[in-house]
Design a protein around this motif. Structure first.
Motif, PDB file in Angstrom:
ATOM      1  N   ASP A 161       0.840  -1.206   0.000  1.00  0.00           N
ATOM      2  CA  ASP A 161       0.000   0.000   0.000  1.00  0.00           C
ATOM      3  C   ASP A 161       0.871   1.250   0.000  1.00  0.00           C
ATOM      4  O   ASP A 161       2.100   1.165  -0.084  1.00  0.00           O
ATOM      5  N   GLU A 162       0.216   2.428   0.126  1.00  0.00           N
ATOM      6  CA  GLU A 162       0.996   3.666   0.016  1.00  0.00           C
ATOM      7  C   GLU A 162       1.916   3.895   1.215  1.00  0.00           C
ATOM      8  O   GLU A 162       2.769   4.770   1.188  1.00  0.00           O
ATOM      9  N   ASN A 163       1.742   3.093   2.287  1.00  0.00           N
ATOM     10  CA  ASN A 163       2.660   3.206   3.421  1.00  0.00           C
ATOM     11  C   ASN A 163       3.725   2.114   3.399  1.00  0.00           C
ATOM     12  O   ASN A 163       4.474   1.950   4.363  1.00  0.00           O
ATOM     13  N   ASN A 200       6.815   3.243  -7.130  1.00  0.00           N
ATOM     14  CA  ASN A 200       6.064   4.334  -6.505  1.00  0.00           C
ATOM     15  C   ASN A 200       5.978   4.028  -5.011  1.00  0.00           C
ATOM     16  O   ASN A 200       6.309   2.914  -4.588  1.00  0.00           O
ATOM     17  N   ASN A 201       5.515   4.979  -4.220  1.00  0.00           N
ATOM     18  CA  ASN A 201       5.395   4.794  -2.768  1.00  0.00           C
ATOM     19  C   ASN A 201       6.706   4.250  -2.188  1.00  0.00           C
ATOM     20  O   ASN A 201       7.742   4.840  -2.387  1.00  0.00           O
ATOM     21  N   TYR A 202       6.649   3.070  -1.543  1.00  0.00           N
ATOM     22  CA  TYR A 202       7.871   2.538  -0.915  1.00  0.00           C
ATOM     23  C   TYR A 202       8.468   1.370  -1.699  1.00  0.00           C
ATOM     24  O   TYR A 202       9.233   0.581  -1.158  1.00  0.00           O
ATOM     25  N   SER A 220       1.177  10.159  -7.627  1.00  0.00           N
ATOM     26  CA  SER A 220       2.606  10.497  -7.533  1.00  0.00           C
ATOM     27  C   SER A 220       2.856  11.988  -7.700  1.00  0.00           C
ATOM     28  O   SER A 220       3.938  12.468  -7.434  1.00  0.00           O
ATOM     29  N   GLY A 230       7.216   8.829  -5.596  1.00  0.00           N
ATOM     30  CA  GLY A 230       6.970   8.637  -4.164  1.00  0.00           C
ATOM     31  C   GLY A 230       8.272   8.580  -3.393  1.00  0.00           C
ATOM     32  O   GLY A 230       9.164   9.408  -3.578  1.00  0.00           O
ATOM     33  N   SER A 286      10.191   5.819  -3.457  1.00  0.00           N
ATOM     34  CA  SER A 286      10.730   4.562  -3.960  1.00  0.00           C
ATOM     35  C   SER A 286      12.180   4.694  -4.407  1.00  0.00           C
ATOM     36  O   SER A 286      12.695   5.790  -4.600  1.00  0.00           O
TER      37      SER A 286
END
Lengths: 486, 249
Positions: free
Chosen positions: A281-283, A341-343, A484, A371, A373
């Motif tokens: 997820d985004e976290n 993206n994200n992590y 993003s 993000g 990443s």
């Protein structure tokens, strides 16, 4: 061309990870954990011959002596290999469906939701059919167009079936490109691999349709260890596609696959991947750990292997599809788009090992980071002493979106032949504010503009994908980068 | 149509527009002329919603709506088009693709059906003929490797296919030779219509030989300092902006 616009049209209507559902199906699982008994269990389930069990056990014994590699630029907590299931099969697939009519409707529904046709459609004029092998957790649940392919002598079946029906071919080639002792994850795969696809294209045959395998992880706490083996005999041609999805779960799941390709004299193999495992997820919670070994042996003269990959999924990607260019005049290609993206963390690239005379290789790698990443291109080009007149061209481009991500390029070049030529180009850029404003002034929303610009950036790679996949891949680019900007 | 009242805008800490008033009625073509640094380009960016241009005072009403509240893409949907002084390159994205993405986004916003590939090709070809644009240019990446003339013709093509109600042309004549100027000028003139207003921003009078304005304004030091008909432009060409600069100072 139209597909990019279609991306722009459809990106917003698609949810973030539309493949995140779970199929509620009764599964037959091995007990949790990893030991010799589990390996014997898997081998027995698959009714394997003794030699294969021996091979698995040899790999397992070797794996116990190995250490997990720490050189990739990825961070993750230690994996507890005993806290995972190594075999999970839908109960209905126990005996293996004899025909498509026998496939569990629940499974057919799952693949329908994923947009993968598991029925043999009538051939439309001018449209190439795609034969599909569907792998669900540890087993292949369906393979389409087997009969039509058999007419040409093409073998396309689950590898567990090939072990029974074509033991000589499997015995001759399994582990011949990626030996059981190759690396930590490949060795683990050799010990516990469950299913995957097997392809054999006979001499002089131009495979009449695209072959594809869709991998689906469904069960929780289950690793997927598939093994794919493709052999293109002299003068044959084949194009193979691979797609992957998994449900959204909070825990990380391990996927350690091995793919071996063998191209004999004048044969060529085109291998395309759209990797869309659940990225977390985004976290940064959840997602697939994707540790994959893919390697091709261009054994024959004038043979050619072309890898194309679009990597958008997985929490961690660790993969280096490679070519060993053994035959004189053989050609290796690697086209890659890696989006994080994200992590997400991706450490991916290729190895081109030039052994034969006048061998040539081309590497086009595009990394897009957004993000928080991290994306790394890691590549090796090696010219061995006998590689007279060998050539390599490498181009690595990185695109950064936002301020908190990272892009890294780690090229290794080793030349032991004076006549060999190696070229390397690298660029790093950002999406410029004026590009975004220009698109928005024309009515294109910010997210669609990012998708459009990124697809433009990846164009050299995207155009290598077979048509059927290109549209999907372009859409995926937009979806992966949602949120993003702004 | 467009009503700008007492517009103040700054870039960073520098105030560029200092109380600008301007009204354009439907179908009118207005020209804004002025010395370098008068705020001509700033006006076009403020109207199109570029980030970094902060409005500190005043209002802009467009077709009865508050333009300043809208995101750039919403303004485009509402019919505001900016022909850029320096069109931006987008590598790997074909001009055709870009046009289709833009047109379909705007049509969607306006509640119109989107074009499929075939219909769109037909639609674009009708426009490319007028502007002397070959299919080759449509296949090339947006503005990448385009000559000055090609870039400006591509801008006018975008304007033609997006069918704006308010077209802002920012120094569209810069970087053009006489022939290119004529093609672009005639292309723009062909797009004049009773529903379409235009604001032509230029430093020189020569563009106005091809796009004949209904009204000419002089912008100096962030304000409109003079307004007249097309003869004002000819006068300015003769006498320069010296008088206005002093007046403004």
């Amino acid at each position: 061309m139209a597909a990019v616009t279609e991306t722009v049209d459809q990106v917003q209507s698609v949810e973030k990870y539309k493949y995140g559902f779970v199929t509620d199906i009764e599964a037959d699982q091995a007990p949790k954990g990893l030991n010799e008994d589990i390996i014997r269990f898997i081998s027995a389930k698959k009714e394997e011959p003794e030699w294969l069990l021996e091979w698995r056990l040899k790999a397992y014994a070797h794996w116990l002596t190995m250490e997990e590699p720490d050189w990739p630029k990825v961070n993750y907590p230690p994996i507890d290999y005993q806290d995972s299931y190594y075999y999970s099969a839908p109960k209905s697939a126990e005996d293996g469906p004899d025909s498509l009519d026998d496939v569990d409707p629940e499974l057919l529904e799952t693949y329908k939701k994923l947009g993968i046709p598991l029925h043999e459609q009538e051939v439309l004029a001018g449209v190439k059919n795609v034969a599909v092998d569907a792998v669900f957790d540890s087993v292949s649940v369906a393979t389409t167009f087997k009969d039509a392919l058999a007419k040409e002598g093409v073998i396309f079946c689950p590898i567990s079936e090939a072990v029974k029906d074509h033991p000589d071919l499997v015995k001759q080639y399994l582990g011949s490109v990626v030996p059981y002792s190759d690396n930590y994850f490949a060795t683990l795969n050799s010990a516990v691999f469950t299913d995957g696809s097997f392809v054999y294209i006979p001499k002089g045959v131009d495979c009449p349709m695209e072959l594809s395998t869709y991998f689906r992880i469904n069960a929780s706490n289950t690793g997927q260890f598939e093994r794919t083996l493709i052999i293109a005999d002299e003068g044959s041609h084949v194009s193979y596609l691979e797609g992957c999805t998994a449900p959204m779960r909070d825990e990380n799941q391990l996927h350690a696959a091995v793919v071996e390709l063998v191209a004999l004299d004048d044969a060529d193999i085109k291998y395309s991947t759209v990797q869309n495992w659940y990225p977390g997820d985004e976290n940064g919670v959840g997602g697939i750990y994707n540790f994959v070994t893919k390697r091709a042996a261009c054994r024959g003269k004038n043979s050619k292997v072309s890898w194309t990959q679009v990597e958008t999924g997985s929490a961690i990607t660790w993969k280096y599809p490679s070519c060993i260019l053994q035959g004189d005049n053989s050609v290796g290609e690697f086209y890659s788009v890696a989006i994080t993206n994200n992590y997400q963390q991706a450490d991916t690239g290729t190895k081109m090992i030039h052994l034969g005379k006048n061998t040539s290789s081309k590497i086009i790698a595009k990394g897009i980071s957004a993000g928080k990443s991290q994306s790394t291109y890691r590549g090796l080009v090696k010219m061995m002493p006998k590689a007279e007149g060998a050539r390599n061209y490498t181009q690595c481009d990185s695109l950064l979106i936002g301020k908190e991500c990272g892009a890294h390029t780690v090229p290794y070049i080793e030349s032991r032949n004076k006549s060999a030529k190696v070229e390397h180009e690298a660029t790093t850029s950002k999406i410029a504010d004026d590009q975004l404003f220009y698109c928005r002034q024309r009515g294109i929303s910010e997210e669609d503009a990012v998708a459009l610009i990124v697809n433009g950036f990846c164009r050299d790679v995207m155009q290598e994908l077979p048509m059927e996949f290109a549209v999907e891949a372009q859409k995926l680019v937009g979806i992966s980068l949602e949120g993003s900007v702004g | 149509m467009l009503e700008i009242k007492n517009l103040h805008a700054k870039v960073g800490d520098t105030e560029i527009l200092k109380g600008l008033d301007l009204t354009i009625n439907a179908g009118e073509v207005h020209a804004i002329m002025g010395p370098n640094g008068a705020g001509k380009s700033t006006l076009s960016y403020v109207l199109s919603g570029r980030e970094g241009y902060e409005v500190t005072e005043g209002t802009v009403s467009y077709q009865g709506k508050n333009l300043l509240d809208m995101e750039p893409e919403v303004r485009a949907g509402e019919g505001v088009f900016l022909a850029f002084q320096y069109p931006v390159e987008i590598p790997g994205v074909s001009t055709m693709n870009f046009l289709k993405a833009a047109v379909n986004s705007v049509r969607k916003y306006r509640g119109e059906s989107e074009f499929d590939a075939m219909d769109f090709l037909k639609f674009v070809r009708e426009q490319t003929k007028i502007l002397n644009i070959g299919d080759d240019m449509l296949k090339r990446a947006v503005n990448v490797g385009f000559s000055g003339g090609e870039k400006k013709r591509a801008e006018v093509l975008q304007m033609a296919v997006l069918a704006p109600t308010l077209a802002l042309l920012d120094e569209t004549d810069s970087g053009l030779d006489v022939d290119a100027l004529r093609i672009v000028g005639e292309g723009v003139t062909a797009l004049r219509s009773p529903e379409r207003s235009m604001l032509v921003i230029t430093h020189y009078q020569r563009l106005l030989d091809y796009i004949v304005p209904d009204v000419v304004h002089v912008l100096a030091d962030g304000k409109i300092v003079d307004t007249g008909d097309k003869n004002l432009a000819i006068e300015l060409e003769k006498n320069g902006y010296a008088n206005y600069s002093e007046a403004a100072a």
